[in-house]
Each structure stands twice: as structure tokens, then as C-alpha cells.
Design an enzyme around this catalytic site. Structure first.
Site, PDB file in Angstrom:
ATOM      1  N   ASP A  20       0.798  -1.247   0.192  1.00  0.00           N
ATOM      2  CA  ASP A  20       0.256  -0.021  -0.164  1.00  0.00           C
ATOM      3  C   ASP A  20       0.457   1.356   0.093  1.00  0.00           C
ATOM      4  O   ASP A  20       1.941   1.208   0.769  1.00  0.00           O
ATOM      5  CB  ASP A  20      -0.933  -0.312   1.190  1.00  0.00           C
ATOM      6  CG  ASP A  20      -2.426   0.792   0.772  1.00  0.00           C
ATOM      7  OD1 ASP A  20      -3.239  -0.124   1.056  1.00  0.00           O
ATOM      8  OD2 ASP A  20      -2.005   2.065   0.684  1.00  0.00           O
ATOM      9  N   SER A  21       0.877   1.936  -0.291  1.00  0.00           N
ATOM     10  CA  SER A  21       1.298   3.836  -1.009  1.00  0.00           C
ATOM     11  C   SER A  21       1.040   4.758   0.785  1.00  0.00           C
ATOM     12  O   SER A  21       1.950   5.477   0.936  1.00  0.00           O
ATOM     13  CB  SER A  21       1.072   4.420  -1.673  1.00  0.00           C
ATOM     14  OG  SER A  21      -0.686   4.716  -1.706  1.00  0.00           O
ATOM     15  N   ASP A  35      -6.795  -4.405  -5.340  1.00  0.00           N
ATOM     16  CA  ASP A  35      -7.684  -3.899  -4.307  1.00  0.00           C
ATOM     17  C   ASP A  35      -7.941  -2.491  -4.511  1.00  0.00           C
ATOM     18  O   ASP A  35      -8.276  -1.164  -3.955  1.00  0.00           O
ATOM     19  CB  ASP A  35      -8.335  -4.087  -3.350  1.00  0.00           C
ATOM     20  CG  ASP A  35     -10.080  -3.331  -2.846  1.00  0.00           C
ATOM     21  OD1 ASP A  35     -11.124  -3.083  -3.681  1.00  0.00           O
ATOM     22  OD2 ASP A  35     -10.282  -3.747  -1.344  1.00  0.00           O
ATOM     23  N   CYS A  57     -13.725  -0.885  -7.783  1.00  0.00           N
ATOM     24  CA  CYS A  57     -15.535  -0.016  -6.834  1.00  0.00           C
ATOM     25  C   CYS A  57     -15.011   1.747  -7.743  1.00  0.00           C
ATOM     26  O   CYS A  57     -16.161   2.751  -7.346  1.00  0.00           O
ATOM     27  CB  CYS A  57     -14.652   0.870  -5.437  1.00  0.00           C
ATOM     28  SG  CYS A  57     -13.083   1.286  -5.669  1.00  0.00           S
TER      29      CYS A  57
END
Length: 409
Positions: free
Chosen positions: A265-266, A313, A353
Site C-alpha cells: 500500500d502507498s 483492490d 469500485c
């Protein structure tokens, strides 16, 4: 506070969506107004010939100029309407006995258009509520809404948020405040109930959410069942979880028997929360790396790494219809990089999403990626959001989440 009702007309032949009870009235659909109107003003919407279509709340500072809440001329927008809609939304979550959330778990209680409350999102984390207002018009009724939520749920505290993006689009000021069991943050209460993360359970894990700095209402409850379903395919596998946020897919995979999980993750804050969740659940097979998702996938390929499963995701790539083409290119690039890390028989869990991207669009993108990479993708499941994120038939935009579980050969 605006008290009177103003009538607004739509342009010729722009009334058909409202016959189908769609709640959004964009500025370009409206004829020039004869009178000025204020934010939160109650609007009677009519077709170009003056026939009544519905009643809603206006915002002259938003491109989404009116949100409709009543299509019954005898049902006015008053305090009782908001209470009835909130009660109906909560009761709707009790219909599915199998997926009914326990008192120490998390669930979405109000999902904006899907619960006929456009501009209001409410999530429950154990005994705390996280409330996001995404429309300036309904903000006028905030006291009624907050008070009824407290009464209806019995929760000890409510966090209220208007984020920077919503504030910019709706012509509002960002809001970050809270109400406790005494109902008001400014009545002598000095301890912020959200100064520390809120503890809750999900998919058998002990988790926490930082309602101060988390995304949107704190977490991503829409993926809860997809986390569990994907984990069934990941037993004994080495798993790469890209855009892992607080652990999500990877933590459920780890506790369900995955051999090893690497989360990417960033966000440093998200990874810190994920690491705390790992420690809280005594997991030893999960590690994390802070990096941009595209850069991380290229670096792992450069290291000649391979994984038995890759989970994607990412955040929303298409916020408007004008961004769909660029979003599809980003999804294609991301999925192609992921497939390069998978051996024959590997599992790809890939999500979108972006509500503007349809299921068919997403499947077509995967087909094209398989063709370009000369790999076969077998789609095992195509899933949507959890049942506490229902879809309003009148507002197809509320069906936004795609989660595809595929095998790659």
C-alpha cells in the site's frame, strides 16, 4: 434556514429518469429558474409543462443541483421522513439472518441512494457510528438525523464527517466532529471518543478502525464477504495483496490458511494500522511493503518474484464518465502486471469500485489483458458488494463494486 418551497422545471424531454424515480437532477437538466433558491431549499420538481415529478433538496453550488427524496405529492420532506427512512434502512439489514452483524461487528446501516437517503452514509463499528454527509442539502437536517441515529442504534458515540472532496463539489466547509452519549461534543465533554481506534470484529478477526484519519467512513465494509470468499481459494498459497489498506483480503487469507502474505500500500498510516491488526490477531505469516501499486508490481517482476495468488483492490480510477477511458487503461495495466507474477494455475482476485465501469466493461478488460499476455483467464466468480450495501433499482449507479476471482493459465 430556507423555509419556503420553490418550483423548478426540467428542460423538454428531460423528465423521463424521474418517472423511474431516479434521485439525481443535474444542473444541465434544469430549465432556467425564475427565482433564486438557497442550499437546502425544498424543491418541487416539475416537467417542462408544469406537471409535478417529485420533491427534493436544492444546492445551487453543486452540479448535482437537486436530490429527490419524495415521489409522492402527499409525502412532504419533514423530520418524520428522515426518521422513517433511517428506521427502514436499519430494518433492511435485519432481513438477512445469515449475514446479520453482531453487536461487536461492523455494518453499513445507511447507503445513500440505495436507502432513499441520497447524500447520507452511516457505518456502525461495534458501538460507534461513522456518518458521512455527501450532500449539502441534507446537511440542513443534520440535528434530526443525528439525534434519531443515536436513539435508533443506542450507540455511544457518532463521528460526523464531510470530506475535502465533498466540500469542494458541494460548496461546503469540511466537517470533522463527534457526538457522544451525552449527544453533543460541546456540552462539557473533553475526551474525544475517537482519539483512539475503535475495536470491532469481522470475519473472525479482531480489527480496529481509525475514524479520525481512515478513508471515507473509516474502512471498506463493502468487501467483507469478498474477503472471506477469496480466502477459500488461497489456502497454502503465497499471496500478494496489492492496495491492502488495513489488511483486508490478506489478513483473512492469512488466518484462513495462506502460507504467506505480502501486503502493498502507498499509505504509511494504512500500513501501520494493518501491522497493528496483524499483531492483534497473532499472525506471523504477513509482511508489508510501502509502495505505489504499479511501481511495486514492476519491482517484484524485476526481482523475479512469483506468487500463487495476486489480489488487486485499487482505489476508484473513474470518478466521472470523462475518466472511464483512462480508468480502463489503468485497470488493464495493473492486471497485466499482476498476471506476469502468476504461474499457470495461479489465482487472480481483481476489483473495481468505479461505478462508471460496468461488469461487462471489467470483463472485457480482463479478456483483452489475457489476449495481450497470451494467458487464459477462467472466471470463477464475479461478485459485488456485501448485502448491507443494497442496490436501488431506480439508481443503477449504486451498483458500483466488482470483485472477480479468476484462475490464470
Amino acid at each position: 434556514m430556507p423555509a419556503s418551497t420553490v418550483a423548478l422545471r426540467v428542460k423538454p424531454n428531460r423528465h423521463f429518469p424521474f418517472y423511474a424515480r431516479h434521485p439525481w437532477v443535474h444542473a444541465h437538466a434544469l430549465a432556467a429558474a425564475d427565482t433564486e433558491f438557497a442550499c437546502g431549499q425544498i424543491v418541487d420538481l416539475t416537467d417542462h409543462d408544469g406537471n409535478w415529478l417529485g420533491q427534493g433538496l436544492a444546492n445551487p453550488d453543486s452540479k448535482l443541483r437537486v436530490r429527490l427524496y419524495s415521489f409522492d405529492p402527499d409525502r412532504a420532506l419533514d423530520d418524520s421522513l428522515w426518521a422513517e427512512r433511517i428506521d427502514a434502512a436499519i430494518d433492511r439489514r435485519r432481513l438477512d439472518s445469515q449475514h446479520r452483524a453482531g453487536d461487536d461487528e461492523a455494518e453499513r446501516l445507511v447507503f445513500s441512494e440505495s436507502d432513499l437517503l441520497s447524500g447520507l452514509i452511516v457505518d456502525r463499528y461495534a458501538d460507534c457510528l461513522s456518518v458521512q454527509f455527501t450532500a449539502a442539502g441534507i446537511w440542513r437536517f443534520r440535528d434530526t438525523i443525528v439525534n434519531h441515529l443515536m436513539q435508533a442504534t443506542g450507540c455511544r458515540a457518532i463521528k460526523i464527517q464531510i470530506d475535502q472532496r465533498t466540500a469542494r463539489l458541494e460548496g461546503m466547509e469540511p466537517i470533522d466532529t463527534w457526538f457522544n452519549e451525552r449527544w453533543a461534543a460541546d456540552e462539557g465533554e473533553t475526551e474525544d471518543p475517537f482519539a483512539r481506534p475503535v475495536q470491532y470484529r469481522q470475519n473472525g478477526l479482531n480489527l480496529s478502525v481509525d475514524l479520525r484519519s481512515g478513508q471515507k467512513t473509516g474502512g471498506y465494509l463493502d468487501q467483507a464477504l469478498n474477503h472471506a470468499q477469496a480466502a477459500r481459494y488461497l489456502t497454502g498459497r503465497r499471496v500478494l495483496d496489492v492496495c491492502c489498506y488495513h489488511g483486508g483480503f490478506g489478513l483473512v487469507a492469512a488466518v484462513s490458511g495462506a502460507a504467506e502474505v505480502l501486503g502493498i500500500d502507498s499509505s504509511e498510516a494504512a500500513l501501520q494500522q494493518a501491522a497493528e491488526n496483524v499483531q492483534r490477531n497473532s499472525l506471523s505469516n504477513v509482511t508489508f511493503r510501502q509502495a505505489d501499486c504499479f511501481d511495486a508490481l514492476k519491482e517484484l517482476a524485476g526481482e523475479s518474484q512469483q506468487f500463487d495468488a495476486v489480489i488487486l483492490d485499487p482505489p476508484r480510477f473513474a470518478g466521472s464518465r470523462h475518466q472511464v477511458a483512462s480508468a480502463m487503461r489503468a485497470y488493464a495495466r495493473l492486471n497485466a502486471l499482476a498476471i506476469d507474477l502468476l504461474p499457470p494455475g495461479g489465482i487472480l482476485v481483481t476489483c473495481s469500485c468505479s461505478g462508471r465501469v460496468s461488469v461487462a466493461d471489467f470483463h472485457d478488460m480482463l479478456t483483452d489483458v489475457g489476449k495481450r499476455r497470451r494467458r487464459d483467464l477462467i472466471l470463477l466468480q464475479t461478485r459485488g458488494a456485501a448485502p448491507d450495501h443494497p442496490v436501488a433499482a431506480s439508481c443503477p449507479e449504486s451498483e458500483y463494486l466488482k470483485c472477480v476471482i479468476a484462475q490464470v493459465h
